[in-house]
Design a protein around this motif. Structure first.
Motif, short mmCIF file in Angstrom:
data_model
loop_
_atom_site.label_atom_id
_atom_site.label_comp_id
_atom_site.label_asym_id
_atom_site.label_seq_id
_atom_site.Cartn_x
_atom_site.Cartn_y
_atom_site.Cartn_z
N UNK A 1 69.32 -4.82 4.59
CA UNK A 1 68.19 -5.55 5.16
C UNK A 1 66.85 -5.04 4.70
N UNK A 2 65.84 -5.88 4.92
CA UNK A 2 64.46 -5.52 4.63
C UNK A 2 63.87 -4.75 5.81
N UNK A 3 62.57 -4.67 5.85
CA UNK A 3 61.88 -3.94 6.91
C UNK A 3 62.26 -4.44 8.30
N UNK A 4 62.73 -5.68 8.39
CA UNK A 4 63.10 -6.27 9.67
C UNK A 4 64.20 -5.49 10.38
N UNK A 5 65.27 -5.18 9.67
CA UNK A 5 66.44 -4.57 10.29
C UNK A 5 66.48 -3.05 10.19
N UNK A 6 65.57 -2.46 9.41
CA UNK A 6 65.59 -1.00 9.25
C UNK A 6 65.40 -0.26 10.57
N UNK A 7 64.50 -0.69 11.47
CA UNK A 7 64.38 0.02 12.75
C UNK A 7 65.67 0.04 13.56
N UNK A 8 66.50 -1.01 13.44
CA UNK A 8 67.77 -1.03 14.17
C UNK A 8 68.70 0.07 13.66
N UNK A 9 68.71 0.27 12.33
CA UNK A 9 69.51 1.35 11.77
C UNK A 9 68.96 2.70 12.21
N UNK A 10 67.63 2.82 12.22
CA UNK A 10 67.01 4.08 12.66
C UNK A 10 67.36 4.37 14.12
N UNK A 11 67.35 3.33 14.96
CA UNK A 11 67.72 3.51 16.37
C UNK A 11 69.18 3.93 16.50
N UNK A 12 70.03 3.40 15.64
CA UNK A 12 71.44 3.77 15.66
C UNK A 12 71.62 5.25 15.28
N UNK B 1 73.11 3.66 3.20
CA UNK B 1 71.81 2.99 3.39
C UNK B 1 71.46 2.11 2.19
N UNK B 2 71.18 0.83 2.49
CA UNK B 2 70.79 -0.15 1.47
C UNK B 2 69.56 -0.95 1.91
N UNK B 3 68.68 -0.33 2.67
CA UNK B 3 67.48 -1.03 3.13
C UNK B 3 66.46 -1.11 2.00
N UNK B 4 65.91 -2.32 1.80
CA UNK B 4 64.97 -2.56 0.72
C UNK B 4 63.62 -3.03 1.28
N UNK B 5 62.60 -3.02 0.42
CA UNK B 5 61.22 -3.25 0.84
C UNK B 5 60.63 -4.47 0.12
N UNK C 1 63.94 8.05 7.45
CA UNK C 1 64.08 7.56 6.07
C UNK C 1 62.96 8.04 5.16
N UNK C 2 63.31 8.11 3.88
CA UNK C 2 62.33 8.36 2.83
C UNK C 2 62.51 7.30 1.76
N UNK C 3 61.52 7.14 0.89
CA UNK C 3 61.58 6.11 -0.16
C UNK C 3 62.33 6.64 -1.38
N UNK C 4 63.27 5.86 -1.87
CA UNK C 4 63.98 6.22 -3.10
C UNK C 4 63.06 6.09 -4.30
N UNK C 5 63.33 6.86 -5.33
CA UNK C 5 62.55 6.73 -6.57
C UNK C 5 62.75 5.35 -7.19
N UNK C 6 63.97 4.84 -7.12
CA UNK C 6 64.27 3.52 -7.71
C UNK C 6 65.52 2.96 -7.05
N UNK D 1 66.28 5.76 1.69
CA UNK D 1 67.47 6.60 1.84
C UNK D 1 67.23 7.54 3.01
N UNK D 2 68.29 8.19 3.48
CA UNK D 2 68.15 9.14 4.57
C UNK D 2 67.37 10.37 4.12
N UNK D 3 66.57 10.90 5.01
CA UNK D 3 65.87 12.15 4.72
C UNK D 3 66.87 13.30 4.59
#
Length: 375
Positions: A146-157, A173-177, A274-279, A294-296
């Motif tokens: 998911x995009x930014x929409x669903x990332x907080x749900x994963x963070x809450x999990x 983790x496959x969250x994209x921006x 989360x942190x931002x992947x290089x690519x 990706x996960x910190x």
């Protein structure tokens, strides 16, 4: 008594849609510019097709369907990761329902499920907690998309897994921006986009502010829009007015749900884990710098991609040669330009991700474009 219908019916009113269409035609006649609007989100694509909005617009307004479907942009090798993880002994793979039918190079998760893998589609990520608690002798892996929409749900999990000390719950983790995807589209020398409709649900979380760099860098109007047909038509009108006046600014049509800054609590939760992947490689778009999460390091004990690295494939896998999803995601082709659209590629037998996903552009054209036997 107030019903759900009361909240959206006015946004589907035919008279209002017709009035907006007349205003758009009136404004568009005042410019000779071809207005090529990319609606980034697949939800907007389905609204445009379902309600026949294309037929209401003048010839100098064209829609270009963007890469805003999280299922569509998932490359085959990431789906293969999910399949390999699900094939491991004593693993339960959990993911959102739309991922089940997306084809990887080894087949879909639905096929692996039919062969005996324990793969469970869900619609609420927090259901994964119960699955992990109920199966303490299994490793439960949440394949997060998911995009930014669903990332907080994963963070809450993740937060709940940590707080409740559930050690057998891991994450792939496959969250994209969205903003880097816009940059990738505009960096293509063939790009024809000169206006954007910004995703609504993404903007609820991240705020309208994330599109300001696109406005500034590309001198391109961006209007954040709701999903109902009146929302979309009003957003088109705002874009056309900007074109007529020679402006390029950020506007928020969806002010009933979106603010400039967004949901700060959700953003803080995401930043914690989360942190931002290089690519990250996007299906059809290729590698895009700093476009995924990706996960910190402090949460690597829950990172399935690291823990199972020895068995996960690393080769990059392109789509079927006959499939034009890549060009469609870049806005360079229309679904009907694809030779296999509606023939070899249908929602029942998809060759590409744009067809299999309920938010994909090809799926929308097939469902609402009166497609029969490829016509």
């Amino acid at each position: 008594m107030i019903t759900l219908n009361d909240f959206y019916q006015g946004f589907r009113d035919p008279k209002t849609i017709g009035h907006l269409a007349a205003l758009i035609r009136e404004q568009a006649a005042q410019t000779s510019e071809q207005i090529n609007i990319m609606e980034v989100c697949g939800g907007h694509t389905h609204t445009i097709m379902k309600y026949g909005l294309l037929q209401l617009l003048p010839d100098n307004i064209r829609f270009i369907h963007g890469p805003g479907c999280p299922v569509c942009v998932m490359p085959k090798e990431r789906i293969d990761h999910a399949a390999v993880l699900a094939s491991q002994d004593d693993v339960i793979l959990v993911t959102l329902g739309d991922m089940i039918r997306v084809p990887g190079s080894m087949g879909s998760l639905a096929q692996f499920r039919s062969q005996g893998c324990d793969i469970r589609p869900i619609y609420d990520p927090l259901d994964t907690l119960n699955i992990a608690r109920d199966n303490p002798d299994k490793t439960v892996i949440f394949f997060a998309i998911g995009f930014e929409t669903s990332t907080p749900m994963t963070a809450a999990l993740i937060a709940q897994a940590e707080a409740q000390n559930i050690p057998n719950l891991l994450f792939h983790i496959n969250h994209v921006l969205v903003p880097p995807a816009i940059d990738a589209v505009m960096a293509d020398s063939r790009a024809q986009v000169n206006a954007f409709i910004g995703p609504a649900h993404v903007s609820v979380i991240s705020g309208a502010k994330i599109y300001q760099p696109a406005v500034d860098t590309y001198n391109t109007p961006v209007v954040v829009s709701g999903f109902e047909p009146v929302d979309v038509m009003e957003s088109i009108l705002r874009i056309v007015k900007q074109k007529v006046s020679g402006e390029a600014v950020l506007e928020n049509q969806y002010s009933r749900s979106v603010t400039y800054d967004g949901n700060l609590a959700a953003q803080q939760l995401v930043d914690k884990y989360f942190t931002v992947r290089d690519s990250f490689r996007w299906r059809g778009l290729g590698p895009i710098a700093r476009s995924a999460l990706s996960l910190k390091p402090e949460y690597q004990h829950r990172d399935a991609e690291r823990i199972y690295a020895a068995v996960l494939p690393t080769a990059e896998i392109d789509d079927h040669k006959a499939c034009q999803c890549g060009d469609i995601l870049r806005g360079l082709s229309n679904p009907k330009d694809c030779k296999v659209f509606g023939r070899g590629c249908t929602p029942q037998t998809p060759l590409g991700s744009c067809m299999v996903s309920s938010e994909g552009a090809c799926n929308a054209y097939y469902r609402y474009g009166e497609v029969q036997n490829g016509n």
